[in-house]
Scaffold this motif. Structure first.
Motif, PDB file in Angstrom:
ATOM      1  N   UNK A  95       0.798  -1.214   0.000  1.00 46.81           N
ATOM      2  CA  UNK A  95       0.000   0.000   0.000  1.00 46.81           C
ATOM      3  C   UNK A  95       0.833   1.268   0.000  1.00 46.81           C
ATOM      4  N   UNK A  96       2.096   1.165   0.464  1.00 45.05           N
ATOM      5  CA  UNK A  96       2.985   2.321   0.470  1.00 45.05           C
ATOM      6  C   UNK A  96       3.655   2.516  -0.884  1.00 45.05           C
ATOM      7  N   UNK A  97       3.609   1.484  -1.724  1.00 44.99           N
ATOM      8  CA  UNK A  97       4.383   1.487  -2.967  1.00 44.99           C
ATOM      9  C   UNK A  97       3.493   1.571  -4.195  1.00 44.99           C
ATOM     10  N   UNK A  98       2.438   0.750  -4.226  1.00 45.22           N
ATOM     11  CA  UNK A  98       1.636   0.641  -5.439  1.00 45.22           C
ATOM     12  C   UNK A  98       0.737   1.851  -5.628  1.00 45.22           C
ATOM     13  N   UNK A  99       0.654   2.297  -6.880  1.00 45.06           N
ATOM     14  CA  UNK A  99      -0.255   3.363  -7.258  1.00 45.06           C
ATOM     15  C   UNK A  99      -1.004   2.926  -8.513  1.00 45.06           C
ATOM     16  N   UNK A 100      -2.299   3.302  -8.636  1.00 44.73           N
ATOM     17  CA  UNK A 100      -3.075   2.882  -9.802  1.00 44.73           C
ATOM     18  C   UNK A 100      -2.406   3.290 -11.104  1.00 44.73           C
ATOM     19  N   UNK A 101      -2.252   2.310 -11.990  1.00 47.12           N
ATOM     20  CA  UNK A 101      -1.685   2.584 -13.300  1.00 47.12           C
ATOM     21  C   UNK A 101      -0.179   2.696 -13.342  1.00 47.12           C
ATOM     22  N   UNK A 102       0.498   2.526 -12.196  1.00 46.31           N
ATOM     23  CA  UNK A 102       1.956   2.665 -12.142  1.00 46.31           C
ATOM     24  C   UNK A 102       2.601   1.300 -11.941  1.00 46.31           C
ATOM     25  N   UNK A 103       3.803   1.135 -12.470  1.00 45.32           N
ATOM     26  CA  UNK A 103       4.555  -0.105 -12.328  1.00 45.32           C
ATOM     27  C   UNK A 103       5.115  -0.202 -10.910  1.00 45.32           C
ATOM     28  N   UNK A 104       5.196  -1.448 -10.390  1.00 47.67           N
ATOM     29  CA  UNK A 104       5.702  -1.647  -9.030  1.00 47.67           C
ATOM     30  C   UNK A 104       7.137  -1.159  -8.903  1.00 47.67           C
ATOM     31  N   UNK A 105       7.954  -1.409  -9.920  1.00 48.67           N
ATOM     32  CA  UNK A 105       9.347  -0.952  -9.852  1.00 48.67           C
ATOM     33  C   UNK A 105       9.421   0.567  -9.770  1.00 48.67           C
ATOM     34  N   UNK A 106       8.553   1.237 -10.506  1.00 49.66           N
ATOM     35  CA  UNK A 106       8.530   2.708 -10.434  1.00 49.66           C
ATOM     36  C   UNK A 106       8.121   3.158  -9.030  1.00 49.66           C
ATOM     37  N   UNK A 107       7.156   2.446  -8.437  1.00 51.15           N
ATOM     38  CA  UNK A 107       6.749   2.779  -7.074  1.00 51.15           C
ATOM     39  C   UNK A 107       7.876   2.588  -6.079  1.00 51.15           C
ATOM     40  N   UNK A 108       8.660   1.516  -6.239  1.00 50.96           N
ATOM     41  CA  UNK A 108       9.799   1.289  -5.344  1.00 50.96           C
ATOM     42  C   UNK A 108      10.852   2.379  -5.527  1.00 50.96           C
ATOM     43  N   UNK A 109      11.080   2.790  -6.767  1.00 45.92           N
ATOM     44  CA  UNK A 109      12.053   3.867  -7.014  1.00 45.92           C
ATOM     45  C   UNK A 109      11.584   5.175  -6.384  1.00 45.92           C
ATOM     46  N   UNK A 110      10.281   5.453  -6.493  1.00 42.22           N
ATOM     47  CA  UNK A 110       9.742   6.673  -5.888  1.00 42.22           C
ATOM     48  C   UNK A 110       9.887   6.640  -4.374  1.00 42.22           C
ATOM     49  N   UNK A 154       1.503   8.806   2.078  1.00 50.47           N
ATOM     50  CA  UNK A 154       0.457   7.827   1.758  1.00 50.47           C
ATOM     51  C   UNK A 154      -0.925   8.417   1.999  1.00 50.47           C
ATOM     52  N   UNK A 155      -1.064   9.227   3.048  1.00 47.56           N
ATOM     53  CA  UNK A 155      -2.351   9.855   3.358  1.00 47.56           C
ATOM     54  C   UNK A 155      -2.750  10.840   2.259  1.00 47.56           C
ATOM     55  N   UNK A 156      -1.797  11.625   1.806  1.00 52.50           N
ATOM     56  CA  UNK A 156      -2.084  12.606   0.752  1.00 52.50           C
ATOM     57  C   UNK A 156      -2.456  11.914  -0.553  1.00 52.50           C
ATOM     58  N   UNK A 157      -1.797  10.805  -0.825  1.00 54.66           N
ATOM     59  CA  UNK A 157      -2.049  10.084  -2.072  1.00 54.66           C
ATOM     60  C   UNK A 157      -3.370   9.334  -2.031  1.00 54.66           C
ATOM     61  N   UNK A 158      -3.830   8.973  -0.834  1.00 53.95           N
ATOM     62  CA  UNK A 158      -5.035   8.166  -0.698  1.00 53.95           C
ATOM     63  C   UNK A 158      -4.757   6.743  -1.140  1.00 53.95           C
ATOM     64  N   UNK A 159      -5.769   6.062  -1.652  1.00 53.08           N
ATOM     65  CA  UNK A 159      -5.571   4.696  -2.117  1.00 53.08           C
ATOM     66  C   UNK A 159      -6.484   3.737  -1.388  1.00 53.08           C
ATOM     67  N   UNK A 160      -6.670   2.564  -2.013  1.00 56.46           N
ATOM     68  CA  UNK A 160      -7.605   1.593  -1.472  1.00 56.46           C
ATOM     69  C   UNK A 160      -6.893   0.406  -0.842  1.00 56.46           C
ATOM     70  N   UNK A 161      -5.690   0.620  -0.310  1.00 58.99           N
ATOM     71  CA  UNK A 161      -4.968  -0.459   0.354  1.00 58.99           C
ATOM     72  C   UNK A 161      -4.381   0.062   1.655  1.00 58.99           C
ATOM     73  N   UNK A 162      -4.261  -0.845   2.637  1.00 53.40           N
ATOM     74  CA  UNK A 162      -3.666  -0.477   3.912  1.00 53.40           C
ATOM     75  C   UNK A 162      -2.161  -0.246   3.749  1.00 53.40           C
ATOM     76  N   UNK A 163      -1.579   0.353   4.763  1.00 52.28           N
ATOM     77  CA  UNK A 163      -0.126   0.529   4.805  1.00 52.28           C
ATOM     78  C   UNK A 163       0.368   0.116   6.182  1.00 52.28           C
ATOM     79  N   UNK A 164       1.292  -0.847   6.218  1.00 52.05           N
ATOM     80  CA  UNK A 164       2.020  -1.182   7.441  1.00 52.05           C
ATOM     81  C   UNK A 164       3.490  -0.909   7.179  1.00 52.05           C
ATOM     82  N   UNK A 165       4.169  -0.397   8.180  1.00 54.36           N
ATOM     83  CA  UNK A 165       5.536   0.094   7.984  1.00 54.36           C
ATOM     84  C   UNK A 165       6.363  -0.207   9.220  1.00 54.36           C
TER      85      UNK A 165
END
Length: 698
Positions: free
Chosen positions: A503-518, A541-552
């Motif tokens: 949930x901290x990495x994935x964004x709709x329409x974006x590649x997972x590798x790009x999310x990890x780089x970001x 993560x809060x600003x981005x929103x999203x439909x998945x939880x985030x554990x860190x």
């Protein structure tokens, strides 16, 4: 209708699966058009009216062009554009659409334009209906110009307000949809009040606009002489048609609202399944009296609001239960660990952006282990519901128990997978488990379908660390893939390990590798303190929103606050796994160097290798290797290799080939002292090396 952007639309996941009954009964479909994103969601009836199946419609209004002839589309676009430009809050238009069988049918649409504080339009909520039977071609053209004022007024009051309420998931959102300026304009009212029934009293939960609250009415009894109390008590609306009638019937309340210039009012009971849950009052400053049609419209509106309120109350109760369950399943506290700074965070999913929170199966854990080691866990159970949270809690406890029993990381993961497979659930889970010896900085990592960890080095650079992995928990047991390879990460003092869920990495329409780089880039420029860094990442993560939880989970290695009596390292080397043997050699060499015995690293590694090889060749079992520092008059490093065989090692002459029979000779020559001890049903071969004076290890 045109595309105005590409940002994601924030809508509840369940919209529009549950259209309001009033819209259904009137055969009206509803839509929600985000002008900024260029996305228009429609309910099932709207799909039916446009004669498009859900799989044919991608939420883009231009996709409907195949149903609307070009001339009709231009006229409809002109009507909408004019309303957007001239500051209108509503528009209505008739147009023809061509169904898939080629037949042209008249259709009517009515829209309510939402604008921000600057007056810029950003959203349209509206309805669409089949108007073929209502109009002939000639009548339709006249109606298109006249806009049928009476029907538009009714639609504004009930259907559009109902469509807006359909998206409210909490009580606060229901209130906001009614009490803001646009909501009051919809209702034609100057002021609105609303109260909920609680233990024989009515508690006021909304009044609008500001300044309309009357002192002494925050909480009132149902038997008091107030119109809202009467509506609840009698389950009937109270219509007040003039200031004189208001002053005569309710003098106490009238004294508090004389400054609002009220000319009439309607107080509606909010009834669900024959039981009052509250009441609502609409106060007007520009009308006198209510026609029979207007009264019926307001009663229907009260019914719709009551249903929305009950749905919101049920939702909040479910969320309170789910969040309580999630918090009970997560660790209440994280223990302090010598040699490390720690930070953990959890953020529930924001379903539909601003439409509340949902619950899921993400978790973190930190497990104190024997010998000063520590286990760090991050995981994610499939799904977003209370069942996912319940499975998460059971899995967290089981994994913690296996780790505390002293099993190696691969065994911990395999046993947890078998447990989840045998549990009465269809859920799987991803997980990453890292077992750390902070005295050496060596982390042994196993990964079950989870995303890789990241490490920020002391110089500020941050990199993704590829870790070999196996199948997610539950699936690996089901498909017989319980082999979890062990990777190794080494952290120097000042380095930070980051474990997180997707949930901290994935964004709709974006590649997972790009999310990890970001994410790596954010960590690179983030604060050094792990707590501040964790807060920064959760804020993003809060600003981005999203439909998945985030554990860190963040762990920063630092020098020990005080000297320890000795370092300790434990490794398991199963038979038939050359990679495990070579990995153990590397870990031993790293630990020896970290403990200030680098000048004897070759000897210690060679002796340990001989002991381990002897176990693997002659017992066909797992070798348990322990490396630790002993202090006293002489500082010594002790190597122990345990196995399950009671047969004692014996010295043999080397064969003709010279490749066997030299093991114990090497052990005797290279160690300062060695021996054999019985351990349960097996034995332990050990050797000690003097590595310095009585100083503590580095």
């Amino acid at each position: 209708m045109s595309d105005r952007g590409a940002s994601p639309l924030s809508l509840p996941d369940d919209w529009p699966d549950h259209p309001d009954p009033i819209l259904v009964l009137n055969r009206m479909g509803s839509f929600d058009w985000d002008l900024d994103a260029g996305v228009m969601q429609m309910d099932a009836l709207a799909h039916e009216i446009f004669d498009v199946r859900p799989d044919e419609y991608d939420d883009r209004p231009e996709t409907l062009g195949k149903r609307v002839p070009p001339g009709e589309a231009r006229r409809l676009d002109a009507a909408v554009s004019q309303a957007l430009k001239d500051g209108s809050e509503n528009y209505g238009a008739y147009f023809r659409l061509r169904r898939r069988d080629g037949v042209l049918r008249w259709t009517h649409t009515q829209g309510y334009i939402r604008r921000d504080e600057t007056g810029r339009p950003h959203r349209i909520i509206g309805i669409v209906r089949d108007a073929t039977q209502e109009l002939s071609d000639t009548e339709a053209r006249r109606a298109q110009a006249a806009q049928e004022d009476a029907r538009r007024r009714q639609t504004n009051i009930v259907q559009l307000a109902t469509a807006a309420l359909a998206h409210a998931r909490t009580v606060r959102e229901v209130i906001d949809a009614l009490k803001d300026t646009h909501g009051l304009t919809h209702l034609g009212a100057t002021s609105l009040v609303m109260g909920l029934v609680e233990a024989g009293r009515i508690r006021l939960i909304a009044e609008g606009p500001d300044g309309s609250f009357v002192e002494g009415t925050r909480v009132t009894r149902i038997d008091e002489p107030y119109p809202m109390s009467e509506a609840v008590r009698t389950l009937s609306p109270r219509f007040i048609e003039s200031p004189e009638e208001f002053a005569e019937r309710y003098p106490r309340l009238w004294q508090g609202i004389t400054g609002l210039n009220i000319t009439s009012a309607a107080y509606l009971p909010l009834i669900v399944q024959g039981r009052p849950i509250g009441a609502m009052g609409l106060l007007y400053s520009d009308r006198h009296g209510f026609s029979a049609e207007e009264r019926n419209i307001l009663v229907a509106l009260g019914s719709s609001i009551a249903q929305s309120l009950q749905r919101a109350m049920f939702y909040e109760q479910e969320m309170d239960l789910a969040q309580g369950l999630q918090q009970a399943m997560l660790p209440r506290t994280i223990p302090s660990v010598p040699g490390a700074d720690l930070a953990v965070r959890y953020r529930a999913a924001a379903i539909g952006g601003t439409f509340g929170r949902d619950i899921g199966g993400d978790w973190y854990d930190l497990i104190p282990l024997p010998g000063g080691r520590v286990g760090a866990v991050i995981g994610d159970v499939q799904g977003h519901d209370t069942h996912a949270a319940a499975v998460m809690g059971q899995l967290r406890i089981v994994l913690r128990a296996y780790a505390a029993e002293g099993h190696p990381p691969a065994t911990v993961m395999a046993r947890a997978s078998v447990f989840l497979d045998e549990l009465d659930t269809d859920r799987s889970a991803t997980c990453l488990y890292a077992e750390a010896d902070l005295s050496t900085g060596v982390f042994q990592v196993v990964r079950a379908g989870h995303i890789d960890p990241l490490v920020r080095r002391n110089d500020g650079s941050c990199h993704r660390i590829p870790v070999p992995g196996g199948l997610p928990l539950g699936l690996s047991a089901e498909f017989g893939g319980l082999d979890y390879p062990v990777g190794t990460i080494e952290l120097d003092p000042g380095d930070t390990l980051l474990l997180c869920t997707d949930g901290l990495v994935e964004q709709p329409g974006a590649d997972l590798d790009d999310g990890m780089d970001t994410l790596a880039a954010l960590i690179t420029v983030g604060p050094d303190d792990v707590r501040e860094l964790a807060d920064r990442l959760i804020d993003v993560a809060e600003e981005r929103g999203g439909d998945d939880d985030v554990a860190l989970l963040l762990l920063r290695r630092r020098a020990l606050d005080s000297p320890r009596s000795g370092g300790r390292l434990k490794q398991y080397v199963p038979p038939g796994d050359p990679r495990a043997l070579s990995e153990t050699r590397r870990v031993i060499r790293t630990a020896v160097g970290a403990w200030g015995a680098r000048d004897r690293a070759d000897e210690i590694e060679l002796v340990a290798d001989e002991m381990i090889t002897n176990v693997l060749m002659h017992t066909e079992g797992t070798a348990v290797v322990t490396l630790r520092v002993l202090t006293g008059k002489d500082r010594r490093l002790r190597v122990e290799v345990e196995d399950s065989s009671s047969a004692l090692p014996r010295r043999r002459e080397a064969g003709e080939s010279g490749v066997s029979g030299r093991g114990l000779l090497l052990v005797e020559m290279l160690t300062d002292v060695w021996g054999v001890e019985a351990r349960g049903g097996g034995k332990c071969v050990w050797g000690e090396f003097v590595v310095g004076g009585g100083d503590e290890p580095a």
